[in-house]
Design a protein around this motif. Structure first.
Motif, mmCIF file in Angstrom:
data_model
loop_
_atom_site.group_PDB
_atom_site.id
_atom_site.type_symbol
_atom_site.label_atom_id
_atom_site.label_comp_id
_atom_site.label_asym_id
_atom_site.label_seq_id
_atom_site.Cartn_x
_atom_site.Cartn_y
_atom_site.Cartn_z
ATOM 1 N N GLU A 90 0.818 -1.234 0.000
ATOM 2 C CA GLU A 90 0.000 0.000 0.000
ATOM 3 C C GLU A 90 0.843 1.271 0.000
ATOM 4 O OE1 GLU A 90 -3.188 2.234 -0.379
ATOM 5 O OE2 GLU A 90 -3.459 0.063 -0.220
ATOM 6 N N LYS A 91 2.012 1.214 0.646
ATOM 7 C CA LYS A 91 2.857 2.423 0.755
ATOM 8 C C LYS A 91 3.368 2.929 -0.606
ATOM 9 C CE LYS A 91 7.298 0.094 1.537
ATOM 10 N NZ LYS A 91 8.362 -0.221 2.489
ATOM 11 N N TRP A 92 3.270 2.075 -1.650
ATOM 12 C CA TRP A 92 3.751 2.472 -2.982
ATOM 13 C C TRP A 92 2.647 3.049 -3.871
ATOM 14 C CZ3 TRP A 92 8.774 2.601 -4.438
ATOM 15 C CH2 TRP A 92 9.699 1.952 -3.602
ATOM 16 N N ARG A 93 1.432 3.160 -3.335
ATOM 17 C CA ARG A 93 0.292 3.545 -4.168
ATOM 18 C C ARG A 93 0.514 4.843 -4.954
ATOM 19 N NH1 ARG A 93 -5.129 2.220 -4.669
ATOM 20 N NH2 ARG A 93 -5.083 0.748 -2.936
ATOM 21 N N GLU A 94 1.077 5.867 -4.320
ATOM 22 C CA GLU A 94 1.241 7.170 -4.992
ATOM 23 C C GLU A 94 2.634 7.347 -5.607
ATOM 24 O OE1 GLU A 94 -1.369 9.118 -5.290
ATOM 25 O OE2 GLU A 94 -2.538 7.707 -4.076
ATOM 26 N N SER A 95 3.420 6.301 -5.643
ATOM 27 C CA SER A 95 4.816 6.417 -6.077
ATOM 28 C C SER A 95 4.931 6.490 -7.599
ATOM 29 C CB SER A 95 5.623 5.213 -5.576
ATOM 30 O OG SER A 95 5.190 4.043 -6.254
ATOM 31 N N GLU A 96 6.120 6.910 -8.051
ATOM 32 C CA GLU A 96 6.400 6.958 -9.488
ATOM 33 C C GLU A 96 6.390 5.542 -10.077
ATOM 34 O OE1 GLU A 96 9.946 8.088 -12.640
ATOM 35 O OE2 GLU A 96 10.195 8.713 -10.553
ATOM 36 N N VAL A 97 6.905 4.581 -9.304
ATOM 37 C CA VAL A 97 6.904 3.189 -9.768
ATOM 38 C C VAL A 97 5.479 2.751 -10.097
ATOM 39 C CG1 VAL A 97 7.313 0.774 -9.109
ATOM 40 C CG2 VAL A 97 8.967 2.503 -8.466
ATOM 41 N N GLU B 182 -2.217 -3.900 -1.449
ATOM 42 C CA GLU B 182 -2.707 -4.512 -0.216
ATOM 43 C C GLU B 182 -1.927 -3.981 0.964
ATOM 44 O OE1 GLU B 182 -3.378 -8.613 0.373
ATOM 45 O OE2 GLU B 182 -4.260 -8.931 -1.604
ATOM 46 N N ASP B 183 -2.620 -3.833 2.073
ATOM 47 C CA ASP B 183 -1.958 -3.544 3.338
ATOM 48 C C ASP B 183 -1.393 -4.843 3.882
ATOM 49 O OD1 ASP B 183 -1.891 -0.908 4.066
ATOM 50 O OD2 ASP B 183 -3.967 -0.863 4.736
ATOM 51 N N GLY B 184 -0.464 -4.720 4.788
ATOM 52 C CA GLY B 184 -0.016 -5.905 5.509
ATOM 53 C C GLY B 184 0.896 -6.838 4.744
ATOM 54 N N LEU B 185 1.658 -6.293 3.780
ATOM 55 C CA LEU B 185 2.648 -7.140 3.117
ATOM 56 C C LEU B 185 3.936 -7.228 3.928
ATOM 57 C CD1 LEU B 185 2.434 -6.416 -0.723
ATOM 58 C CD2 LEU B 185 1.052 -7.905 0.687
ATOM 59 N N GLY B 186 3.978 -6.491 5.028
ATOM 60 C CA GLY B 186 5.156 -6.557 5.902
ATOM 61 C C GLY B 186 6.397 -6.021 5.221
ATOM 62 N N LEU B 187 7.413 -6.866 5.094
ATOM 63 C CA LEU B 187 8.716 -6.442 4.578
ATOM 64 C C LEU B 187 8.765 -6.401 3.055
ATOM 65 C CD1 LEU B 187 10.860 -8.692 6.952
ATOM 66 C CD2 LEU B 187 10.347 -6.285 7.272
ATOM 67 N N VAL B 188 7.768 -6.997 2.415
ATOM 68 C CA VAL B 188 7.784 -7.114 0.949
ATOM 69 C C VAL B 188 7.175 -5.865 0.303
ATOM 70 C CG1 VAL B 188 6.857 -8.438 -1.003
ATOM 71 C CG2 VAL B 188 7.694 -9.627 1.029
ATOM 72 N N ASP B 189 7.796 -5.419 -0.803
ATOM 73 C CA ASP B 189 7.272 -4.262 -1.527
ATOM 74 C C ASP B 189 6.326 -4.675 -2.653
ATOM 75 O OD1 ASP B 189 8.609 -1.960 -0.219
ATOM 76 O OD2 ASP B 189 10.408 -3.067 -0.782
ATOM 77 N N PHE B 190 6.719 -5.694 -3.409
ATOM 78 C CA PHE B 190 5.877 -6.170 -4.505
ATOM 79 C C PHE B 190 5.949 -7.699 -4.587
ATOM 80 C CE2 PHE B 190 7.306 -1.932 -5.772
ATOM 81 C CZ PHE B 190 6.107 -1.318 -6.103
ATOM 82 N N HIS B 191 4.794 -8.331 -4.761
ATOM 83 C CA HIS B 191 4.752 -9.774 -5.037
ATOM 84 C C HIS B 191 4.512 -9.953 -6.525
ATOM 85 C CE1 HIS B 191 4.695 -11.779 -1.074
ATOM 86 N NE2 HIS B 191 4.136 -10.669 -0.645
ATOM 87 N N LEU B 192 5.416 -10.665 -7.209
ATOM 88 C CA LEU B 192 5.274 -10.911 -8.645
ATOM 89 C C LEU B 192 4.531 -12.215 -8.906
ATOM 90 C CD1 LEU B 192 8.839 -9.958 -9.935
ATOM 91 C CD2 LEU B 192 6.891 -8.476 -9.479
ATOM 92 N N SER B 193 4.633 -13.135 -7.967
ATOM 93 C CA SER B 193 3.910 -14.405 -8.049
ATOM 94 C C SER B 193 3.809 -14.939 -6.625
ATOM 95 C CB SER B 193 4.663 -15.407 -8.946
ATOM 96 O OG SER B 193 5.829 -15.873 -8.288
ATOM 97 N N ASN B 194 3.246 -16.126 -6.476
ATOM 98 C CA ASN B 194 3.146 -16.702 -5.136
ATOM 99 C C ASN B 194 4.516 -17.047 -4.553
ATOM 100 O OD1 ASN B 194 0.424 -16.507 -5.517
ATOM 101 N ND2 ASN B 194 0.086 -18.694 -5.872
ATOM 102 N N ARG B 195 5.522 -17.128 -5.430
ATOM 103 C CA ARG B 195 6.843 -17.550 -4.960
ATOM 104 C C ARG B 195 7.918 -16.477 -5.048
ATOM 105 N NH1 ARG B 195 7.527 -22.835 -8.591
ATOM 106 N NH2 ARG B 195 6.933 -21.228 -10.077
ATOM 107 N N ILE B 196 7.678 -15.466 -5.878
ATOM 108 C CA ILE B 196 8.723 -14.463 -6.128
ATOM 109 C C ILE B 196 8.248 -13.075 -5.712
ATOM 110 C CG2 ILE B 196 10.148 -13.361 -7.911
ATOM 111 C CD1 ILE B 196 9.948 -15.986 -9.496
ATOM 112 N N CYS B 197 9.102 -12.379 -4.969
ATOM 113 C CA CYS B 197 8.740 -11.031 -4.525
ATOM 114 C C CYS B 197 9.924 -10.076 -4.707
ATOM 115 C CB CYS B 197 8.295 -11.053 -3.065
ATOM 116 S SG CYS B 197 9.623 -11.485 -1.927
ATOM 117 N N ILE B 198 9.624 -8.798 -4.537
ATOM 118 C CA ILE B 198 10.652 -7.757 -4.662
ATOM 119 C C ILE B 198 10.778 -6.995 -3.349
ATOM 120 C CG2 ILE B 198 11.094 -5.482 -5.701
ATOM 121 C CD1 ILE B 198 10.184 -6.646 -8.356
#
Length: 209
Positions: free
Chosen positions: A18-25, A38-54
């Motif tokens: 959620e913190k990236w909603r207004e970002s340039e990205v 989504e809120d509550g992703l914790g340490l993850v910024d982006f989930h690309l799939s169920n197994r891979i995140c950024i």
């Protein structure tokens, strides 16, 4: 703090913190990928799939101190997801980059991709998403109708593949991929070329394999 495995990423989507909603990205991703927040992703910024995140480390994070390091270590200790760490490598943050590279790649065994800014980061995410979609489409269990499509391996998957060569761990995989640039070139490398990168014993194992 890490919601590993509890986020279900719809096929072909990216789930963003959620913190990236207004970002340039986020703005640059809109219209190029199907992005949901989504809120509550914790340490993850982006989930690309169920197994891979950024995990994204900005110039500001680097300059601010060691908090980002604690975040990476906490993620590695708590999560079984494959993480790609995107780092903003700018004139200001360049002095910190080698230390980050050492931590991320050698100590934590994660994939590190430097970018100049958020615009470049968004392009990279778009490429990674399309790679993930192709990867998933090859997986018969996730989509039996798309199982016959041929696909280039995504960078994390290439890294993972090279690690399976006997005698080659995370560090040597990285050295080989950095030196040869692709699986194709690695497969066609001579024993002497391999020796220069990983030494005689491992070079023989890679060459035989």
């Amino acid at each position: 703090p890490v919601t590993a495995g509890s986020i279900v990423v719809p096929y072909g989507h990216v789930v963003g913190n959620e913190k990236w909603r207004e970002s340039e990205v986020a703005q640059r991703l809109q219209g190029k990928v199907r992005l949901i927040f989504e809120d509550g992703l914790g340490l993850v910024d982006f989930h690309l799939s169920n197994r891979i995140c950024i995990l994204y480390i900005s110039e500001a994070d680097l300059v601010a101190g060691d908090e980002f390091k604690q975040r990476l270590v906490r993620f590695r200790n708590a999560s079984s997801l494959k993480a790609i760490v995107i780092v903003e490598k700018t004139q200001i943050s360049d002095q910190y980059f080698l230390a980050v590279q050492k931590l991320v790649v050698l100590e934590l065994g994660m994939v590190l991709l430097p970018v100049a800014n958020q615009g470049e980061a968004s392009q990279l995410i778009i490429q990674l998403v399309s790679s993930c979609v192709r990867e998933q489409s090859k997986d018969h269990s996730s989509n039996p109708f798309l199982g016959k499509q041929h696909a280039q391996l995504a960078e994390p998957a290439v890294f993972h593949t090279v690690q399976h060569i006997p005698g080659v761990g995370k560090t040597k995989s990285l050295l080989l991929l950095q030196h040869f640039g692709s699986i194709h070139r690695l497969c066609n490398a001579s024993r002497d070329e391999l020796e220069q990168v990983v030494g005689k014993t491992v070079a023989q194992q890679v060459y035989t394999f």
